[in-house]
Enzyme design. Structure first.
Site, PDB file in Angstrom:
ATOM      1  N   HIS A  28      21.813  18.760  54.111  1.00 36.19           N
ATOM      2  CA  HIS A  28      21.747  19.687  53.153  1.00 36.19           C
ATOM      3  C   HIS A  28      20.825  19.133  52.030  1.00 36.19           C
ATOM      4  O   HIS A  28      20.539  17.892  52.054  1.00 36.19           O
ATOM      5  CB  HIS A  28      22.922  20.226  52.569  1.00 36.19           C
TER       6      HIS A  28
HETATM    7  C1  T46 Z   1      25.895  14.886  49.295  1.00 37.81           C
HETATM    8  C2  T46 Z   1      26.420  13.758  50.287  1.00 37.81           C
HETATM    9  C3  T46 Z   1      25.836  12.529  49.951  1.00 37.81           C
HETATM   10  C4  T46 Z   1      34.429  19.298  47.455  1.00 37.81           C
HETATM   11  O1  T46 Z   1      35.082  20.502  47.528  1.00 37.81           O
HETATM   12  N1  T46 Z   1      34.091  18.756  46.344  1.00 37.81           N
HETATM   13  C5  T46 Z   1      33.118  17.736  46.204  1.00 37.81           C
HETATM   14  O2  T46 Z   1      32.904  17.096  45.256  1.00 37.81           O
HETATM   15  C6  T46 Z   1      32.411  17.631  47.556  1.00 37.81           C
HETATM   16  C7  T46 Z   1      31.251  16.484  47.604  1.00 37.81           C
HETATM   17  C8  T46 Z   1      32.772  18.190  48.834  1.00 37.81           C
HETATM   18  N2  T46 Z   1      33.760  19.171  48.476  1.00 37.81           N
HETATM   19  C9  T46 Z   1      34.132  19.764  49.889  1.00 37.81           C
HETATM   20  C10 T46 Z   1      33.080  20.765  50.474  1.00 37.81           C
HETATM   21  C11 T46 Z   1      33.119  20.932  51.931  1.00 37.81           C
HETATM   22  O3  T46 Z   1      34.105  21.702  52.220  1.00 37.81           O
HETATM   23  O4  T46 Z   1      34.149  18.947  50.992  1.00 37.81           O
HETATM   24  C12 T46 Z   1      33.735  19.294  52.101  1.00 37.81           C
HETATM   25  C13 T46 Z   1      32.783  18.397  52.895  1.00 37.81           C
HETATM   26  O5  T46 Z   1      31.433  18.440  52.158  1.00 37.81           O
HETATM   27  P1  T46 Z   1      30.131  18.366  52.955  1.00 37.81           P
HETATM   28  O6  T46 Z   1      30.160  18.826  53.824  1.00 37.81           O
HETATM   29  O7  T46 Z   1      29.123  18.772  51.978  1.00 37.81           O
HETATM   30  O8  T46 Z   1      30.039  16.690  52.827  1.00 37.81           O
HETATM   31  P2  T46 Z   1      28.720  15.764  52.909  1.00 37.81           P
HETATM   32  O9  T46 Z   1      29.264  14.444  53.543  1.00 37.81           O
HETATM   33  O10 T46 Z   1      27.872  16.320  54.064  1.00 37.81           O
HETATM   34  O11 T46 Z   1      27.737  15.625  51.843  1.00 37.81           O
HETATM   35  C14 T46 Z   1      28.355  15.065  50.787  1.00 37.81           C
HETATM   36  C15 T46 Z   1      28.320  16.045  49.363  1.00 37.81           C
HETATM   37  O12 T46 Z   1      28.813  17.194  49.584  1.00 37.81           O
HETATM   38  C16 T46 Z   1      26.686  15.942  49.014  1.00 37.81           C
HETATM   39  O13 T46 Z   1      26.578  16.555  47.795  1.00 37.81           O
HETATM   40  O14 T46 Z   1      24.861  14.672  48.751  1.00 37.81           O
HETATM   41  O15 T46 Z   1      27.882  13.832  50.446  1.00 37.81           O
END
Ligand code: T46
Length: 372
Positions: free
Chosen positions: A286
């Site tokens: 993303h």
């Molecule tokens: C990024 C990389 C390095 C929340 O509810 N609060 C939060 O602060 C975050 C970061 C995530 N979430 C929820 C949203 C999703 O349902 O946690 C779940 C997993 O998030 P995501 O799929 O976005 O995780 P990554 O590891 O792909 O990405 C994360 C960050 O979201 C993103 O900003 O840059 O780590």
């Protein structure tokens, strides 16, 4: 005032001269309007004494009420307010003086009303026109005022020079008493920075390596009033060395740290970390529209694959507590865990908001094209 004198005494003085010319013209026009012509005795009787008095009052009001303060940096509304204040104060003072010295008995009050009415109109239009002319003809094209952090200052100056522009001054978010970088003056006080931008006829303000939110409101509104644009000369990402103290005795381990504005050029609104991971885990896929982030891996090894939409990908390996990755918005990322148990820590400039994510690659490419 101190800076106005330091950076552009002549331009400040030009407004005093302009004010006096407006007053002279108003006085002449009012006298002429009243008598239809100038006769020698009328000039001596009415015009010269009152002009000398209004002249002295004008200077007095300018100095005591500081109605010319920040003259080039004020908005049209503020300009209007200061001109009205100046003329009303001068009028009241003159009326009171004429009454006090009983000169008003012979003097034609109609001339005084018209003098100040003309003066108000001339002052407002004269100031606006003179400012417009100064801005149009004196602005130095390619003269940039840089806003950055201590860490990125020299790099930012280099970037601006590469684009063929000249850095005339620098404002540092966190200034450890630096006064100059080479021969470029450095400011930490926004008021002084604005005075410099104004009196040095800076063409535009550039921010480098800092989030837009770090531009102080005062600088933003000051530049707005001056008609000086703020733009960013940014990088997509930067590898940072994080300060780490390693004890000579390995049993004490290592201590790494980050400090607010000194190391992190954005407001920290959120901190999150990813733990309990297996090797070869892939996450991310993303980009962010607004979020600036600082990533670091205090334990283990994680590859961050970055894509700016140009077709070429860059990989940064985070493999120790002393290495950080500063990511600006608008960059597609994928994280690959190279060792199980590796920990990813992130400092973010925004609260969590799903609407600010771009999770579809085609949307990302369109977004990059639109925000080039
Ligand atoms: C990024 C990389 C390095 C929340 O509810 N609060 C939060 O602060 C975050 C970061 C995530 N979430 C929820 C949203 C999703 O349902 O946690 C779940 C997993 O998030 P995501 O799929 O976005 O995780 P990554 O590891 O792909 O990405 C994360 C960050 O979201 C993103 O900003 O840059 O780590």
């Amino acid at each position: 005032m101190k800076n106005q004198i330091k950076y552009g005494k002549l331009r400040y003085v030009s407004f005093i001269i302009l004010d006096l010319l407006c007053l002279l013209l108003s006085n002449l026009s009012a006298t002429f309007l009243y008598y239809g012509q100038y006769t020698f005795d009328k000039i001596f009787a009415d015009f010269i004494p009152v002009f000398i008095l209004t002249f002295a009052i004008d200077v007095f009001v300018s100095l005591t009420l500081n109605t010319l303060g920040n003259v080039l940096r004020r908005s049209k509304k503020k300009e209007l307010k200061e001109c009205v204040t100046h003329v009303s104060a001068s009028f009241v003072l003159l009326a009171w003086l004429l009454f006090a010295i009983r000169y008003g008995i012979d003097y034609n009050s109609g001339i005084i009303y018209f003098t100040y009415l003309f003066d108000l109109m001339l002052l407002i239009s004269g100031h606006l026109l003179w400012k417009y002319l100064l801005k149009s003809f004196c602005r130095k094209k390619g003269s940039v005022f840089l806003m950055t952090t201590n860490r990125f200052a020299e790099e930012g100056i280099e970037e601006i020079r590469k684009k063929g522009d000249e850095v005339s001054g620098v404002c540092l978010l966190e200034n450890d008493n630096k006064k100059q970088i080479g021969d470029i003056p450095v400011f930490s006080d926004i008021k002084e920075a604005l005075a410099f931008i104004c009196w040095q006829n800076v063409d535009r303000v550039c921010i480098y390596g800092i989030d837009h939110q770090m531009v102080p409101d005062r600088l933003r509104s000051g530049c707005n009033a001056l008609g000086v644009g703020i733009e960013s000369v940014d990088f997509d990402y930067k590898i940072l060395e994080l300060k780490t103290i390693v004890n000579s005795d390995p049993k004490y381990g290592a201590l790494s740290f980050l400090e607010g504005e000194r190391d992190i050029p954005f407001p920290i609104r959120r901190v999150y970390w990813i733990t309990e991971t297996e090797a070869d885990l892939h996450r991310g896929f993303h980009a962010h529209k607004l979020n600036c982030q600082l990533l670091f891996c205090p334990y283990g090894k994680i590859d961050i694959i970055l894509d700016d939409g140009s077709g070429e990908k860059q990989t940064v390996t985070l493999d120790g507590p002393g290495k950080g990755l500063l990511l600006m918005p608008g960059l597609w990322r994928e994280m690959v865990w190279r060792e199980s148990g590796s920990v990813l820590c992130v400092l973010a400039s925004e609260y969590y908001d799903e609407k600010e994510y771009i999770r579809n690659y085609d949307d990302f490419i369109t977004y990059r094209k639109e925000n080039q």
